[in-house]
Structures are given as structure tokens and as C-alpha cells.
Design a protein around this motif. Sequence first.
Motif, mmCIF file in Angstrom:
data_model
loop_
_atom_site.group_PDB
_atom_site.id
_atom_site.type_symbol
_atom_site.label_atom_id
_atom_site.label_comp_id
_atom_site.label_asym_id
_atom_site.label_seq_id
_atom_site.Cartn_x
_atom_site.Cartn_y
_atom_site.Cartn_z
ATOM 1 N N ASN A 192 26.485 28.468 17.939
ATOM 2 C CA ASN A 192 25.867 28.998 16.720
ATOM 3 C C ASN A 192 25.361 27.864 15.815
ATOM 4 O O ASN A 192 25.535 27.893 14.600
ATOM 5 C CB ASN A 192 26.832 29.910 15.971
ATOM 6 N N ASN A 233 27.576 30.600 10.195
ATOM 7 C CA ASN A 233 28.817 31.361 10.253
ATOM 8 C C ASN A 233 28.829 32.246 11.498
ATOM 9 O O ASN A 233 27.801 32.757 11.920
ATOM 10 C CB ASN A 233 28.933 32.212 8.986
ATOM 11 N N ALA A 234 30.003 32.448 12.079
ATOM 12 C CA ALA A 234 30.124 33.220 13.320
ATOM 13 C C ALA A 234 29.693 34.673 13.142
ATOM 14 O O ALA A 234 29.256 35.312 14.100
ATOM 15 C CB ALA A 234 31.562 33.163 13.823
ATOM 16 N N ALA A 235 29.797 35.214 11.941
ATOM 17 C CA ALA A 235 29.403 36.602 11.695
ATOM 18 C C ALA A 235 27.892 36.777 11.727
ATOM 19 O O ALA A 235 27.395 37.879 11.981
ATOM 20 C CB ALA A 235 29.949 37.070 10.350
ATOM 21 N N ASP A 236 27.141 35.713 11.469
ATOM 22 C CA ASP A 236 25.676 35.784 11.434
ATOM 23 C C ASP A 236 25.080 35.285 12.742
ATOM 24 O O ASP A 236 25.591 34.378 13.373
ATOM 25 C CB ASP A 236 25.132 34.928 10.285
ATOM 26 N N LYS A 237 23.987 35.898 13.135
ATOM 27 C CA LYS A 237 23.241 35.446 14.296
ATOM 28 C C LYS A 237 21.824 35.127 13.844
ATOM 29 O O LYS A 237 21.275 35.781 12.959
ATOM 30 C CB LYS A 237 23.186 36.530 15.379
#
Length: 114
Positions: A44, A104-108
Amino acid sequence: MPRAKKNEAVVEERKYAAPQMSSFDIIIAPIVTEKTMKAQQEENKITLKVSNKANKTQIKIAVQEIFNVKVDDVKIINTNSHTKRVGRYEGVVNGFKKAIVTINAADKINVVNE
């Protein structure tokens, strides 16, 4: 400069302040290679070519504004200019500043399409 009373603060404008750069002035282009695409998919992280005058904080704010994501970390690499030969001709490849931004891991994010 006018004198201020004890409770009043004097607001000064900076005389020689540098002009503010917009987010689109800071981020120049994405760097698309096999290595950067693998880092984007697995870790990411996106790799961007940025302005030579930009610092980590400005890059973080610019990425958050343009792509609407939360940035965890920013790493900066300054690449030096170097000479390159093609046959008997010699030229110079300009140096630039490169930023590796961890999202952030929640966002792509997909830099190529956006």
C-alpha cells in the motif's frame, strides 16, 4: 510597527514569505515501474515524483487533498543528475525528488487511473 497594549497582540505579515504551493504544484507525476506497482499492491505504498522545494509535510497534505486518503508515512529520496551516452553523444539526465508515501491500510488507491 505600531505598539500594542498589554492585552492586544500585533499580527505581523511576513515580509519575504515564500509563496504557497498548491497540491498540484507539489505532486508532479506518479512513477510507474514494476517495483513501484508491486509495492502499491502488496504494501500500500505509492511512489511519486514531487517538486524539489516540497518537504514531507507538504507532500502528506497534498496526497491527502488530491486522493482523499489517510497518509501514514512519507519517505523522500533525492536522485542526482547523471550523464548518459547514446553512441557518441552525451547528455544529462536531470535529478529529481521522489516520495514514497505509505497509505493507511483501510484506504485503497490506484495512482495510474486517477
